[in-house]
Design a protein around this motif. Structure first.
Motif, PDB file in Angstrom:
ATOM      1  N   PRO A 202      32.183 -24.581  10.594  1.00  0.00           N
ATOM      2  CA  PRO A 202      33.041 -25.438  11.570  1.00  0.00           C
ATOM      3  C   PRO A 202      34.181 -25.856  10.616  1.00  0.00           C
ATOM      4  O   PRO A 202      34.240 -25.807   9.444  1.00  0.00           O
ATOM      5  N   LEU A 203      35.114 -26.214  11.624  1.00  0.00           N
ATOM      6  CA  LEU A 203      36.457 -26.958  11.115  1.00  0.00           C
ATOM      7  C   LEU A 203      36.025 -28.621  10.599  1.00  0.00           C
ATOM      8  O   LEU A 203      35.422 -29.199  11.515  1.00  0.00           O
ATOM      9  N   ALA A 204      36.601 -28.944   9.407  1.00  0.00           N
ATOM     10  CA  ALA A 204      36.310 -30.427   9.272  1.00  0.00           C
ATOM     11  C   ALA A 204      37.654 -31.019   8.963  1.00  0.00           C
ATOM     12  O   ALA A 204      38.648 -30.380   8.548  1.00  0.00           O
TER      13      ALA A 204
ATOM     14  N   ALA B  78      42.418 -36.866  16.819  1.00  0.00           N
ATOM     15  CA  ALA B  78      42.042 -35.597  16.681  1.00  0.00           C
ATOM     16  C   ALA B  78      43.212 -34.606  17.183  1.00  0.00           C
ATOM     17  O   ALA B  78      42.545 -33.243  17.556  1.00  0.00           O
ATOM     18  N   ALA B  79      44.289 -34.718  17.478  1.00  0.00           N
ATOM     19  CA  ALA B  79      45.114 -33.995  17.976  1.00  0.00           C
ATOM     20  C   ALA B  79      45.293 -32.549  17.064  1.00  0.00           C
ATOM     21  O   ALA B  79      45.113 -31.383  18.040  1.00  0.00           O
ATOM     22  N   ALA B  80      45.414 -32.523  16.032  1.00  0.00           N
ATOM     23  CA  ALA B  80      45.477 -31.312  15.181  1.00  0.00           C
ATOM     24  C   ALA B  80      44.129 -30.377  15.186  1.00  0.00           C
ATOM     25  O   ALA B  80      44.409 -29.340  15.378  1.00  0.00           O
ATOM     26  N   ALA B  81      43.048 -31.207  15.106  1.00  0.00           N
ATOM     27  CA  ALA B  81      41.821 -30.428  15.093  1.00  0.00           C
ATOM     28  C   ALA B  81      41.626 -29.708  16.579  1.00  0.00           C
ATOM     29  O   ALA B  81      41.162 -28.896  16.631  1.00  0.00           O
TER      30      ALA B  81
ATOM     31  N   ARG C 288      34.529 -21.976  18.288  1.00  0.00           N
ATOM     32  CA  ARG C 288      34.581 -22.885  16.872  1.00  0.00           C
ATOM     33  C   ARG C 288      34.221 -23.995  17.075  1.00  0.00           C
ATOM     34  O   ARG C 288      34.576 -24.802  18.215  1.00  0.00           O
ATOM     35  N   ALA C 289      33.517 -24.832  16.155  1.00  0.00           N
ATOM     36  CA  ALA C 289      33.094 -26.152  16.259  1.00  0.00           C
ATOM     37  C   ALA C 289      33.880 -27.138  15.154  1.00  0.00           C
ATOM     38  O   ALA C 289      34.567 -26.406  14.400  1.00  0.00           O
ATOM     39  N   ALA C 290      33.731 -28.427  15.377  1.00  0.00           N
ATOM     40  CA  ALA C 290      34.583 -29.188  14.562  1.00  0.00           C
ATOM     41  C   ALA C 290      33.766 -30.396  14.104  1.00  0.00           C
ATOM     42  O   ALA C 290      33.050 -31.019  15.031  1.00  0.00           O
ATOM     43  N   ILE C 291      33.858 -30.899  12.914  1.00  0.00           N
ATOM     44  CA  ILE C 291      33.431 -32.186  12.414  1.00  0.00           C
ATOM     45  C   ILE C 291      34.601 -32.985  12.220  1.00  0.00           C
ATOM     46  O   ILE C 291      35.141 -32.555  11.340  1.00  0.00           O
ATOM     47  N   LEU C 292      34.579 -34.052  12.994  1.00  0.00           N
ATOM     48  CA  LEU C 292      36.021 -34.834  12.602  1.00  0.00           C
ATOM     49  C   LEU C 292      35.239 -36.289  12.204  1.00  0.00           C
ATOM     50  O   LEU C 292      34.410 -36.941  12.493  1.00  0.00           O
TER      51      LEU C 292
ATOM     52  N   ALA D 173      34.235 -28.407  21.069  1.00  0.00           N
ATOM     53  CA  ALA D 173      33.035 -28.695  20.310  1.00  0.00           C
ATOM     54  C   ALA D 173      33.410 -29.565  19.188  1.00  0.00           C
ATOM     55  O   ALA D 173      33.720 -28.942  18.345  1.00  0.00           O
ATOM     56  N   ALA D 174      33.530 -30.776  19.195  1.00  0.00           N
ATOM     57  CA  ALA D 174      33.652 -31.566  18.030  1.00  0.00           C
ATOM     58  C   ALA D 174      32.615 -32.761  18.031  1.00  0.00           C
ATOM     59  O   ALA D 174      32.457 -33.578  18.987  1.00  0.00           O
ATOM     60  N   ARG D 175      32.264 -32.834  16.752  1.00  0.00           N
ATOM     61  CA  ARG D 175      31.343 -33.950  16.430  1.00  0.00           C
ATOM     62  C   ARG D 175      32.247 -34.901  15.673  1.00  0.00           C
ATOM     63  O   ARG D 175      32.497 -34.411  14.653  1.00  0.00           O
ATOM     64  N   VAL D 176      32.276 -36.288  16.240  1.00  0.00           N
ATOM     65  CA  VAL D 176      33.255 -37.269  15.536  1.00  0.00           C
ATOM     66  C   VAL D 176      32.033 -38.229  15.009  1.00  0.00           C
ATOM     67  O   VAL D 176      30.893 -38.818  15.555  1.00  0.00           O
ATOM     68  N   ILE D 177      32.509 -38.493  13.537  1.00  0.00           N
ATOM     69  CA  ILE D 177      31.544 -39.357  12.733  1.00  0.00           C
ATOM     70  C   ILE D 177      32.602 -40.514  12.194  1.00  0.00           C
ATOM     71  O   ILE D 177      33.726 -40.282  11.824  1.00  0.00           O
TER      72      ILE D 177
END
Length: 75
Positions: free
Chosen positions: A14-16, A23-26, A36-40, A61-65
């Motif tokens: 995943p992309l971190a 989140a524009a860049a991600a 691909r998934a991401a953790i933001l 697919a992005a999980r935002v923390i």
């Protein structure tokens, strides 16, 4: 594609993104790498909400923390 893949790392990872803001860049990176998934990570609750909305609106697919990684530990 080769440069992008090298810059983003293995496709299975995943992309971190720390300090994700809206989140524009991600989200651009996710759009360029389907599947691909991401953790933001974003400390500002309003920006974290915006990042979630942006990911949802683009079906990515992005999980935002919400977390301030520089804040002193609560321990």
């Amino acid at each position: 594609p080769g440069r992008r893949a090298a810059a983003l790392g293995p496709r299975s990872a995943p992309l971190a993104h720390l300090g994700a803001a809206a989140a524009a860049a991600a989200l651009v990176a996710l759009a360029l790498e389907p599947g691909r998934a991401a953790i933001l990570v974003e400390r500002d609750p309003e920006l974290a909400t915006l990042a979630r909305r942006n990911a949802d609106a683009n079906d990515l697919a992005a999980r935002v923390i919400e977390l301030d990684v520089l804040a002193p530990s609560a321990a």
